[in-house]
Write a protein that holds these residues in place. Structure first.
Motif, PDB file in Angstrom:
ATOM      1  N   LYS A 217       1.221  -1.064   0.013  1.00 31.51           N
ATOM      2  CA  LYS A 217       0.039   0.416   0.298  1.00 31.51           C
ATOM      3  C   LYS A 217       0.800   0.797   0.002  1.00 31.51           C
ATOM      4  N   TYR A 218       1.484   1.365   0.880  1.00 32.30           N
ATOM      5  CA  TYR A 218       2.462   2.076   1.146  1.00 32.30           C
ATOM      6  C   TYR A 218       3.852   2.374  -0.632  1.00 32.30           C
TER       7      TYR A 218
ATOM      8  N   GLY B 213       1.245   2.958  -3.740  1.00 33.77           N
ATOM      9  CA  GLY B 213       0.304   3.939  -3.217  1.00 33.77           C
ATOM     10  C   GLY B 213       1.724   4.940  -3.202  1.00 33.77           C
ATOM     11  N   GLY B 214       2.555   5.204  -2.922  1.00 32.34           N
ATOM     12  CA  GLY B 214       3.776   6.907  -2.927  1.00 32.34           C
ATOM     13  C   GLY B 214       3.726   6.566  -3.969  1.00 32.34           C
TER      14      GLY B 214
ATOM     15  N   THR C  48       1.446   8.332  -6.157  1.00 32.33           N
ATOM     16  CA  THR C  48       0.990   9.549  -6.221  1.00 32.33           C
ATOM     17  C   THR C  48       1.810  10.795  -6.293  1.00 32.33           C
TER      18      THR C  48
ATOM     19  N   MET D  78      -0.260  12.285  -0.516  1.00 24.02           N
ATOM     20  CA  MET D  78       0.274  10.588   0.396  1.00 24.02           C
ATOM     21  C   MET D  78      -0.242  10.910   1.891  1.00 24.02           C
TER      22      MET D  78
ATOM     23  N   TYR E 270      -0.611   7.072   2.282  1.00 23.51           N
ATOM     24  CA  TYR E 270       0.246   6.432   1.223  1.00 23.51           C
ATOM     25  C   TYR E 270       1.226   6.451   1.125  1.00 23.51           C
TER      26      TYR E 270
ATOM     27  N   HIS F 231       5.253   7.184   1.008  1.00 18.03           N
ATOM     28  CA  HIS F 231       6.071   7.405   1.359  1.00 18.03           C
ATOM     29  C   HIS F 231       7.268   8.309   0.701  1.00 18.03           C
TER      30      HIS F 231
END
Length: 161
Positions: free
Chosen positions: A63-64, A67-68, A71, A109, A114, A116
């Motif tokens: 996810k991080y 997801g990071g 973004t 983020m 998210y 990162h």
């Protein structure tokens, strides 16, 4: 006064293999980047540290990591196209766009959860990139591969930090 991690003696093999895994992944990533004629994607180094030195931590969950990067890509693309609206570009405008891109990434983020940090470096890099779509594709493929490798090997990896 100690100079090494207490876990080093017990998990020496993990320390060596996980570092080699990171080196291998970064070499392949940088080689592919160079072959494609892109600027260095040094932000992969920080992401690889999180993924391979902290594989059991929350911050290295897919996810991080993914997801990071998403973004960062969104932020970079938005600022890239906003810069395209300017007819002539002064250096300070590029620097401002890079800073705003990182700020937008930071904002996205934290509100989307998210987080990162290396993704903010990706967001700063993209507005200045001449081949933004290839750069975005490489960043996305890279983080997907990194995450897949980490997840496949997760049961054998330990947190080194």
């Amino acid at each position: 006064m100690r100079f090494t991690d207490d876990k080093l003696k017990k998990f020496k093999k993990n320390y060596i293999l996980q570092c080699l895994l990171m080196i291998f992944f970064l070499f392949v990533s940088m080689y592919a980047t160079g072959v494609l004629g892109l600027k260095s994607m040094a932000f992969f180094g920080a992401s690889a540290f999180i993924a391979f030195a902290l594989p059991q931590k929350n911050s290295s969950r897919p996810k991080y990591l993914i997801g990071g990067y998403l973004t960062g890509i969104i932020s970079g693309i938005v600022l890239y196209f906003l810069l395209g609206l300017l007819h002539s570009l002064e250096p300070w405008q590029m620097y401002m766009a890079q800073a705003v891109s990182a700020g937008l990434c930071f904002f996205l983020m934290v509100i989307l959860e998210y987080e990162h940090p290396p993704a903010a470096a990706l967001a700063m890099f993209l507005p200045a990139e001449s081949n933004i779509f290839l750069s975005c594709a490489c960043a996305l493929v890279g983080i997907l591969l990194m995450t897949a490798i980490k997840e496949l090997l997760k049961k054998w990896l330990i947190d080194l930090v």
